[in-house]
Design a protein around this motif. Structure first.
Motif, short mmCIF file in Angstrom:
data_model
loop_
_atom_site.label_atom_id
_atom_site.label_comp_id
_atom_site.label_asym_id
_atom_site.label_seq_id
_atom_site.Cartn_x
_atom_site.Cartn_y
_atom_site.Cartn_z
N UNK A 1 0.84 -1.19 0.00
CA UNK A 1 0.00 0.00 0.00
C UNK A 1 0.88 1.24 0.00
N UNK A 2 0.40 2.28 -0.65
CA UNK A 2 1.18 3.51 -0.69
C UNK A 2 1.38 4.04 0.71
N UNK A 3 2.61 4.45 0.97
CA UNK A 3 2.98 4.83 2.33
C UNK A 3 3.08 6.33 2.51
N UNK A 4 2.93 7.04 1.45
CA UNK A 4 3.19 8.47 1.54
C UNK A 4 1.88 9.20 1.84
N UNK A 5 1.26 8.86 2.92
CA UNK A 5 -0.04 9.42 3.25
C UNK A 5 0.10 10.91 3.53
N UNK A 6 -0.92 11.62 3.10
CA UNK A 6 -0.96 13.04 3.39
C UNK A 6 -0.11 13.89 2.49
N UNK A 7 0.58 13.29 1.49
CA UNK A 7 1.43 14.12 0.64
C UNK A 7 1.02 14.04 -0.82
N UNK A 8 -0.03 13.26 -1.13
CA UNK A 8 -0.50 13.24 -2.51
C UNK A 8 -1.34 14.48 -2.78
N UNK A 9 -1.42 14.83 -4.02
CA UNK A 9 -2.23 15.99 -4.38
C UNK A 9 -3.57 15.48 -4.84
N UNK A 10 -4.60 15.62 -4.00
CA UNK A 10 -5.93 15.13 -4.34
C UNK A 10 -6.69 16.27 -5.00
N UNK A 11 -7.00 16.09 -6.26
CA UNK A 11 -7.73 17.14 -6.97
C UNK A 11 -8.67 16.50 -7.96
N UNK B 1 5.64 3.25 -5.65
CA UNK B 1 5.55 3.62 -4.23
C UNK B 1 5.83 5.10 -3.98
N UNK B 2 5.71 5.91 -5.03
CA UNK B 2 5.95 7.35 -4.91
C UNK B 2 4.72 8.15 -5.33
N UNK B 3 3.54 7.51 -5.25
CA UNK B 3 2.27 8.13 -5.63
C UNK B 3 2.27 8.54 -7.10
N UNK B 4 2.96 7.73 -7.92
CA UNK B 4 3.03 8.01 -9.35
C UNK B 4 2.00 7.22 -10.13
N UNK B 5 2.02 7.33 -11.46
CA UNK B 5 0.97 6.75 -12.30
C UNK B 5 0.95 5.22 -12.34
N UNK B 6 2.02 4.56 -11.92
CA UNK B 6 2.02 3.10 -11.95
C UNK B 6 1.18 2.51 -10.82
N UNK B 7 1.07 3.20 -9.68
CA UNK B 7 0.37 2.55 -8.56
C UNK B 7 -0.31 3.50 -7.58
#
Length: 445
Positions: free
Chosen positions: A5-15, A96-102
């Motif tokens: 699961x993606x671990x970078x919670x709170x740092x993605x740009x939700x738009x 695992x960097x909130x990128x387009x692959x996952x």
């Protein structure tokens, strides 16, 4: 690949996804200066394009084989699969960097669909796809290939899928349907259909059909010529190859240099270059760096060192090695590590792409990390050499084999290298903790 699961919670740009009218004119004015985010993005562009091109060559080889199944065309398809793994394996560092692959949420997931699970999921339960031979030499049944009609993959909340005709859509619907091991698409489904199971399990359970130190899966050519289900296997191979190319086309498009709809959208957002309707998707530099560094740390430490190496060698279980049907795991390890090294040093295929994360380190920190990497590379070279000349990875992980100690040290050093991403991040103005570079759900051993 085991799903993390993606671990970078709170740092993605939700738009909200606003794609209409998104063309190159929506970009901010480019600047001449470049930084490590640009380097990372440009490497991703080239690497994913290479992976896509190699997947297309694999697709062509699979069609050549299924249209004319001979020993020569089978070897050609296998060679194309092994070649395709070389480029794709290096792209794994962009996970695992909130990128387009996952990416699993927000506009990025909506635009690109988190295709990693469709492309490279493992380990897979091969019994779901086709027959296997058990330890007593008995053939199994009740799989996608021999079920002409509706198929239930089994597992928690599994859903029935009609496989009367094997199509890309049917295989997509079955992938991870009922559980993570219910894998029906991607590189490893293709691998199993080409090689068949690697019957070398005597270090885990007593197997009367084991073939030896240097023999991978031995699927007979007759599975594609005279066997009752030959035409269904051919249809499966074509469909899964077509889907792989489709999925990689979408992911590679996210990294294009010019924006047109979703094409190039992620790369422009990562570089903070979107303007007008899509400016709210931009990822500021500090957030981008945090995602990149944390993703690199989690990949090298929790995915590569732990899930792909530690689980296999400490179990020990050949079923948990990454490419267990083809016995290509030694190359998976090498190219996955190479992908990490590419991103850290700002290089790809011998070409320097610009400023790199390692450049900002103090001299003593840089030397310590380079020394650690040199030691890791020596061990990877040892695993590769032994796999090519003496015994495959599935034999090296046996506890009585001297190579098992080398592999344990390798995973320990890779975990240490993952922790060093905290030092590297700090040198580049980003604060991370060891927890940020560790998957909290990694397999505990």
């Amino acid at each position: 690949m085991k799903n993390l699961k993606l671990l970078i919670s709170g740092i993605s740009v939700a738009a909200a996804l606003v794609l209409s009218g998104c063309t190159q004119s929506n970009l901010k004015e480019p600047t001449e200066s470049t930084d490590i985010v640009s380097t990372y993005a440009n490497i991703a562009t080239k690497n994913y394009n290479d992976a896509l091109n190699d997947a297309k060559l694999l697709q062509t080889a699979i069609y050549a084989f299924t249209n004319n199944p001979t020993q020569t065309t089978l070897v050609g398809a296998k060679d194309a699969w092994i070649n395709a793994r070389e480029s794709y394996g290096q792209t794994e560092i962009f996970r695992l960097s909130n990128g387009p692959i996952d990416a699993e949420e927000g506009w990025i997931e909506e635009a690109y669909g988190a295709k990693e699970g469709q492309v490279n999921a493992w380990p897979l339960d091969e019994n779901m796809i086709d027959y296997t031979i058990d330890a007593n030499g008995k053939k199994t049944s009740g799989n996608i290939i021999d079920t002409i009609g509706k198929f239930n993959p089994g597992g928690e909340e599994s859903k029935i899928v009609d496989v009367t005709t094997i199509t890309k859509d049917a295989l997509s619907d079955l992938n991870e349907n009922g559980g993570e091991a219910n894998v029906s698409t991607g590189y490893h489904a293709i691998e199993f259909l080409l090689w068949g199971q690697d019957q070398d399990y005597s270090n885990f359970i007593k197997d009367a059909v084991t073939h030896g130190d240097m023999v991978a899966g031995q699927r007979p050519l007759s599975d594609y010529t005279t066997d009752k289900y030959a035409s269904r296997r051919a249809a499966y191979l074509k469909a899964v190859a077509d889907k792989l190319v489709d999925d990689l086309t979408l992911v590679a498009s996210a990294w294009e240099n010019n924006v047109d709809g979703t094409k190039g959208l992620y790369k422009a957002a990562l570089l903070d270059k979107l303007d007008k309707n899509n400016s709210d998707k931009n990822i500021d530099r500090k957030t981008a760096l945090r995602q990149i560094f944390a993703g690199m740390g989690v990949f090298i430490k929790s995915e590569l060192a732990n899930e792909r190496i530690a689980v296999a060698v400490l179990t020990p279980s050949e079923e948990d090695e990454h490419s267990c049907f083809s016995d290509n795991t030694h190359r998976d390890i090498a190219v996955n590590y190479q992908g990490f090294k590419n991103a850290l040093l700002g290089e790809y295929e011998g070409k320097k792409y610009g400023p790199a994360p390692i450049d900002a380190l103090a001299i003593e920190d840089k030397q310590r990390i380079l020394d650690l990497m040199h030691s890791i590379e020596e061990k990877i070279a040892s695993v590769n050499e032994v796999a090519k000349t003496s015994r495959h990875f599935d034999r090296q992980i046996i506890s009585t084999d001297p190579q098992s100690k080398v592999i344990v040290k390798l995973k320990n050093q890779m975990r240490k290298l993952g922790d060093e991403m905290v030092t590297i991040a700090r040198a580049n103005g980003v604060d991370l903790s060891v927890d940020d570079v560790t998957d909290s759900e990694e397999t505990k051993l």
